[in-house]
Design a protein around this motif. Structure first.
Motif, PDB file in Angstrom:
ATOM      1  N   ALA A  47       0.829  -1.199   0.000  1.00 25.09           N
ATOM      2  CA  ALA A  47       0.000   0.000   0.000  1.00 25.09           C
ATOM      3  C   ALA A  47       0.871   1.261   0.000  1.00 25.09           C
ATOM      4  O   ALA A  47       0.574   2.236  -0.691  1.00 25.09           O
ATOM      5  N   VAL A  48       1.966   1.243   0.760  1.00 25.48           N
ATOM      6  CA  VAL A  48       2.882   2.383   0.782  1.00 25.48           C
ATOM      7  C   VAL A  48       3.541   2.554  -0.586  1.00 25.48           C
ATOM      8  O   VAL A  48       3.695   3.673  -1.076  1.00 25.48           O
ATOM      9  N   ASP A  49       3.913   1.453  -1.234  1.00 25.00           N
ATOM     10  CA  ASP A  49       4.512   1.525  -2.565  1.00 25.00           C
ATOM     11  C   ASP A  49       3.539   2.118  -3.582  1.00 25.00           C
ATOM     12  O   ASP A  49       3.929   2.906  -4.449  1.00 25.00           O
ATOM     13  N   ILE A  50       2.274   1.755  -3.484  1.00 24.50           N
ATOM     14  CA  ILE A  50       1.257   2.313  -4.383  1.00 24.50           C
ATOM     15  C   ILE A  50       1.111   3.810  -4.140  1.00 24.50           C
ATOM     16  O   ILE A  50       1.030   4.603  -5.083  1.00 24.50           O
ATOM     17  N   ALA A  51       1.095   4.228  -2.873  1.00 22.44           N
ATOM     18  CA  ALA A  51       0.997   5.656  -2.551  1.00 22.44           C
ATOM     19  C   ALA A  51       2.233   6.415  -3.032  1.00 22.44           C
ATOM     20  O   ALA A  51       2.130   7.545  -3.505  1.00 22.44           O
ATOM     21  N   ASN A  52       3.403   5.795  -2.917  1.00 20.55           N
ATOM     22  CA  ASN A  52       4.625   6.425  -3.424  1.00 20.55           C
ATOM     23  C   ASN A  52       4.554   6.613  -4.933  1.00 20.55           C
ATOM     24  O   ASN A  52       5.098   7.575  -5.468  1.00 20.55           O
ATOM     25  N   GLY A  53       3.882   5.717  -5.608  1.00 18.27           N
ATOM     26  CA  GLY A  53       3.765   5.794  -7.064  1.00 18.27           C
ATOM     27  C   GLY A  53       2.959   6.969  -7.555  1.00 18.27           C
ATOM     28  O   GLY A  53       3.082   7.370  -8.713  1.00 18.27           O
ATOM     29  N   ILE A  54       2.115   7.551  -6.724  1.00 17.10           N
ATOM     30  CA  ILE A  54       1.328   8.707  -7.161  1.00 17.10           C
ATOM     31  C   ILE A  54       1.802  10.006  -6.537  1.00 17.10           C
ATOM     32  O   ILE A  54       1.124  11.021  -6.635  1.00 17.10           O
ATOM     33  N   GLY A  55       2.974   9.991  -5.863  1.00 16.15           N
ATOM     34  CA  GLY A  55       3.553  11.253  -5.422  1.00 16.15           C
ATOM     35  C   GLY A  55       3.860  11.385  -3.952  1.00 16.15           C
ATOM     36  O   GLY A  55       4.445  12.382  -3.539  1.00 16.15           O
ATOM     37  N   LEU A  56       3.488  10.440  -3.124  1.00 12.24           N
ATOM     38  CA  LEU A  56       3.794  10.511  -1.698  1.00 12.24           C
ATOM     39  C   LEU A  56       5.265  10.163  -1.500  1.00 12.24           C
ATOM     40  O   LEU A  56       5.717   9.118  -1.934  1.00 12.24           O
ATOM     41  N   VAL A  57       6.048  11.061  -0.881  1.00 15.70           N
ATOM     42  CA  VAL A  57       7.477  10.790  -0.716  1.00 15.70           C
ATOM     43  C   VAL A  57       7.865  10.541   0.729  1.00 15.70           C
ATOM     44  O   VAL A  57       8.855   9.880   0.996  1.00 15.70           O
ATOM     45  N   SER A  58       7.104  11.062   1.676  1.00 11.93           N
ATOM     46  CA  SER A  58       7.420  10.887   3.091  1.00 11.93           C
ATOM     47  C   SER A  58       6.164  10.405   3.812  1.00 11.93           C
ATOM     48  O   SER A  58       5.154  11.104   3.852  1.00 11.93           O
ATOM     49  N   VAL A  59       6.225   9.210   4.390  1.00 12.87           N
ATOM     50  CA  VAL A  59       5.073   8.628   5.090  1.00 12.87           C
ATOM     51  C   VAL A  59       5.152   8.996   6.564  1.00 12.87           C
ATOM     52  O   VAL A  59       6.155   8.767   7.221  1.00 12.87           O
ATOM     53  N   SER A  60       4.062   9.589   7.089  1.00 15.28           N
ATOM     54  CA  SER A  60       4.046   9.962   8.500  1.00 15.28           C
ATOM     55  C   SER A  60       3.144   9.057   9.332  1.00 15.28           C
ATOM     56  O   SER A  60       3.364   8.897  10.533  1.00 15.28           O
ATOM     57  N   ASN A  61       2.130   8.441   8.702  1.00 15.15           N
ATOM     58  CA  ASN A  61       1.207   7.601   9.456  1.00 15.15           C
ATOM     59  C   ASN A  61       0.513   6.629   8.502  1.00 15.15           C
ATOM     60  O   ASN A  61       0.202   6.985   7.368  1.00 15.15           O
ATOM     61  N   THR A  62       0.262   5.418   8.989  1.00 13.97           N
ATOM     62  CA  THR A  62      -0.530   4.450   8.229  1.00 13.97           C
ATOM     63  C   THR A  62      -1.605   3.887   9.147  1.00 13.97           C
ATOM     64  O   THR A  62      -1.395   3.770  10.356  1.00 13.97           O
ATOM     65  N   ASN A  63      -2.739   3.560   8.554  1.00 14.28           N
ATOM     66  CA  ASN A  63      -3.861   3.088   9.341  1.00 14.28           C
ATOM     67  C   ASN A  63      -4.697   2.143   8.480  1.00 14.28           C
ATOM     68  O   ASN A  63      -4.913   2.411   7.303  1.00 14.28           O
ATOM     69  N   LYS A  64      -5.162   1.044   9.052  1.00 14.05           N
ATOM     70  CA  LYS A  64      -6.085   0.152   8.348  1.00 14.05           C
ATOM     71  C   LYS A  64      -7.484   0.475   8.817  1.00 14.05           C
ATOM     72  O   LYS A  64      -7.801   0.383   9.997  1.00 14.05           O
TER      73      LYS A  64
END
Length: 97
Positions: A47-64
């Protein structure tokens, strides 16, 4: 001797330029299209890789949340961004900026 020098120099110069121009002809880069094929729910890293693919470069929080991963962070400009990724298919459900 002079009569043969000009054609010989021209032949050598053409020989140097042909390989460089031939390398540029017909090169087509295929678009990247990775499909998640593992059975079962989508892991967090996918999921983080998919988000990185559309422009997210720094992840601060993840939640299911239900059937989706919410990945929060910042884009290249430093603006807040939240990407919701379907936890079953890997499809992008929503993007908040």
């Amino acid at each position: 001797m002079r009569d043969n020098l000009i054609p010989a120099v021209a032949f050598v110069m053409i020989g140097f330029t042909v390989p460089a121009s031939a390398a540029d002809i017909g090169y087509v880069q295929e678009p990247v299209s990775e499909v998640y094929t593992q059975a079962g729910p989508l892991p967090l890293q996918a999921a983080v890789d998919i988000a990185n693919g559309i422009g997210l470069v720094s992840v601060s929080n993840t939640n299911k949340w239900g059937n989706e991963w919410q990945v929060e962070g910042y884009d290249i400009a430093g603006s807040y961004m939240e990407v919701d990724v379907d936890a079953r298919t890997g499809a992008i459900v929503n993007v908040d900026r």
